[in-house]
Design a protein around this motif. Structure first.
Motif, PDB file in Angstrom:
ATOM      1  N   SER A 117       0.821  -0.881   0.035  1.00  0.00           N
ATOM      2  CA  SER A 117       0.153   0.034   0.160  1.00  0.00           C
ATOM      3  C   SER A 117       1.057   1.433  -0.273  1.00  0.00           C
ATOM      4  CB  SER A 117      -0.783  -0.287   1.329  1.00  0.00           C
ATOM      5  OG  SER A 117      -1.614   1.609   1.188  1.00  0.00           O
ATOM      6  N   VAL A 118       0.835   1.924  -1.242  1.00  0.00           N
ATOM      7  CA  VAL A 118       1.781   3.142  -1.175  1.00  0.00           C
ATOM      8  C   VAL A 118       1.105   3.826  -1.173  1.00  0.00           C
ATOM      9  CG1 VAL A 118       3.551   4.459  -2.786  1.00  0.00           C
ATOM     10  CG2 VAL A 118       2.792   1.557  -2.275  1.00  0.00           C
ATOM     11  N   ASP A 119       1.012   5.591  -0.545  1.00  0.00           N
ATOM     12  CA  ASP A 119       1.087   6.362  -0.079  1.00  0.00           C
ATOM     13  C   ASP A 119       0.452   8.068  -1.030  1.00  0.00           C
ATOM     14  OD1 ASP A 119       3.615   6.452   1.231  1.00  0.00           O
ATOM     15  OD2 ASP A 119       2.692   8.099   2.352  1.00  0.00           O
ATOM     16  N   CYS A 120       0.137   8.428  -2.292  1.00  0.00           N
ATOM     17  CA  CYS A 120       0.164   9.424  -2.888  1.00  0.00           C
ATOM     18  C   CYS A 120       0.161  10.005  -2.689  1.00  0.00           C
ATOM     19  CB  CYS A 120      -0.335   8.992  -4.430  1.00  0.00           C
ATOM     20  SG  CYS A 120      -2.267   8.222  -3.581  1.00  0.00           S
ATOM     21  N   LYS A 124      -4.949   9.395   0.547  1.00  0.00           N
ATOM     22  CA  LYS A 124      -4.762   8.571  -0.827  1.00  0.00           C
ATOM     23  C   LYS A 124      -3.578   7.267  -0.838  1.00  0.00           C
ATOM     24  CE  LYS A 124      -8.567  10.995  -1.312  1.00  0.00           C
ATOM     25  NZ  LYS A 124      -9.987   9.898  -1.433  1.00  0.00           N
ATOM     26  N   TYR A 125      -4.239   6.497  -1.568  1.00  0.00           N
ATOM     27  CA  TYR A 125      -3.021   5.355  -1.445  1.00  0.00           C
ATOM     28  C   TYR A 125      -3.473   4.481  -2.925  1.00  0.00           C
ATOM     29  CZ  TYR A 125      -2.751   5.898   3.451  1.00  0.00           C
ATOM     30  OH  TYR A 125      -2.335   6.833   4.749  1.00  0.00           O
ATOM     31  N   SER A 161      -5.996   2.010  -6.785  1.00  0.00           N
ATOM     32  CA  SER A 161      -5.841   3.499  -7.492  1.00  0.00           C
ATOM     33  C   SER A 161      -6.802   4.389  -6.534  1.00  0.00           C
ATOM     34  CB  SER A 161      -5.286   4.230  -7.837  1.00  0.00           C
ATOM     35  OG  SER A 161      -4.655   5.219  -7.959  1.00  0.00           O
ATOM     36  N   CYS A 163      -5.619   8.009  -5.949  1.00  0.00           N
ATOM     37  CA  CYS A 163      -5.029   8.734  -6.246  1.00  0.00           C
ATOM     38  C   CYS A 163      -6.040   9.770  -7.750  1.00  0.00           C
ATOM     39  CB  CYS A 163      -3.881   8.090  -6.866  1.00  0.00           C
ATOM     40  SG  CYS A 163      -2.911   7.640  -5.769  1.00  0.00           S
ATOM     41  N   THR A 180       6.565   4.010  -5.416  1.00  0.00           N
ATOM     42  CA  THR A 180       7.085   2.372  -4.790  1.00  0.00           C
ATOM     43  C   THR A 180       8.180   2.618  -4.656  1.00  0.00           C
ATOM     44  OG1 THR A 180       4.816   2.162  -6.211  1.00  0.00           O
ATOM     45  CG2 THR A 180       6.590   0.295  -5.711  1.00  0.00           C
ATOM     46  N   LYS A 183       8.552   3.503  -1.526  1.00  0.00           N
ATOM     47  CA  LYS A 183       8.094   2.973  -0.011  1.00  0.00           C
ATOM     48  C   LYS A 183       8.804   1.981  -0.121  1.00  0.00           C
ATOM     49  CE  LYS A 183       4.826   1.949   2.553  1.00  0.00           C
ATOM     50  NZ  LYS A 183       4.184   2.730   3.014  1.00  0.00           N
TER      51      LYS A 183
END
Length: 256
Positions: A117-120, A124-125, A161, A163, A180, A183
């Protein structure tokens, strides 16, 4: 009616079957594959500390001791394998959480596939599914200090997404790939710092330096824990995101 006790072989079968579907294998993406021989070797090695899988039993232990427990769709008790124990010599010094276990497997090139799970933005992820990855490690001694270089290469696809970026644009996937990479790099560095604080080289970097620079390593092997603690660690991550995970625009990007 007298209970029938479960045999050791049946317990091992249950353990192995559960391990295949456990949080470590499914959620993290790999199996530490730690055996007794590995533990003994790591305890006696000057260049590596050991880990062991932590087993806990969840549920009713008495009911779980019955053979009938294994025949149920929802057993009364199951063996849970979610964490790793860090060993120094023959003593338990710390634990690896699920996230840190994944990072350990990533650094030691034992990850098969995993999800991130990557935060943009702040809240929001985006979901990334890593399906192919390789880690190469190199170590050396420079002016009395250990230098550790990790190179991680990974491929994956976008799994979802929140985002606002347009998913039909190639540049969006490049941007998400960079997010990514950051992260993964941040996660690996945090785990390494934790193990450096514990002075516990569970990655086998000392063994690696021993093979690559045996003469110099022999001079410092008795103090390798301290050298590992003070080591300079460089982590290089490169991620290629494919576009097969999502075939349409996100609903969050559509204008009302």
């Amino acid at each position: 009616m007298e209970k029938e006790n479960i045999s050791l072989s049946q317990l091992l079968t249950q353990l192995i079957n559960f391990l295949i579907g456990s949080a470590i294998v499914v959620g993290v993406g790999g199996d530490p594959n730690v055996r007794l021989n590995d533990v003994i070797q790591n305890i006696t090695s000057p260049g590596k500390r050991g880990v062991m899988v932590i087993l806990t039993i969840k549920g009713d232990i008495e009911k779980g001791a019955s053979v009938d427990n294994m025949k149920k769709a929802s057993p009364d008790a199951i063996v849970v394998v979610d964490y790793l124990a860090i060993l120094k010599n023959d003593e338990l010094i710390d634990f690896l959480s699920l996230v840190n276990t994944r990072n350990y497997l990533w650094i030691t090139n034992k990850i098969d596939r995993t999800s991130l799970s990557v935060d943009c933005t702040k809240d929001k992820y985006l979901g990334v599914r890593i399906v192919n990855t390789m880690t190469k490690s190199k170590g050396k001694l420079v002016k009395g200090r250990a230098i550790i270089n990790l190179k991680v290469r990974a491929e994956g696809y976008l799994d979802g997404s929140q985002c606002k970026q347009d998913l039909t644009q190639v540049n969006t996937f490049r941007e998400f790939g960079k997010l990514t990479e950051k992260k993964i790099k941040r996660n690996l560095e945090e785990t390494i710092r934790m193990l450096q604080k514990d002075e516990a080289d569970i990655f086998g970097i000392g063994e690696l330096i021993n093979r690559q620079d045996h003469k110099n390593f022999k001079r410092i092997e008795k103090n390798w824990d301290q050298y590992f603690k003070d080591a300079i660690v460089n982590v290089d991550v490169n991620v290629k995101l494919r576009r097969s995970g999502i075939r349409t625009k996100s609903l969050l990007t559509e204008k009302k």
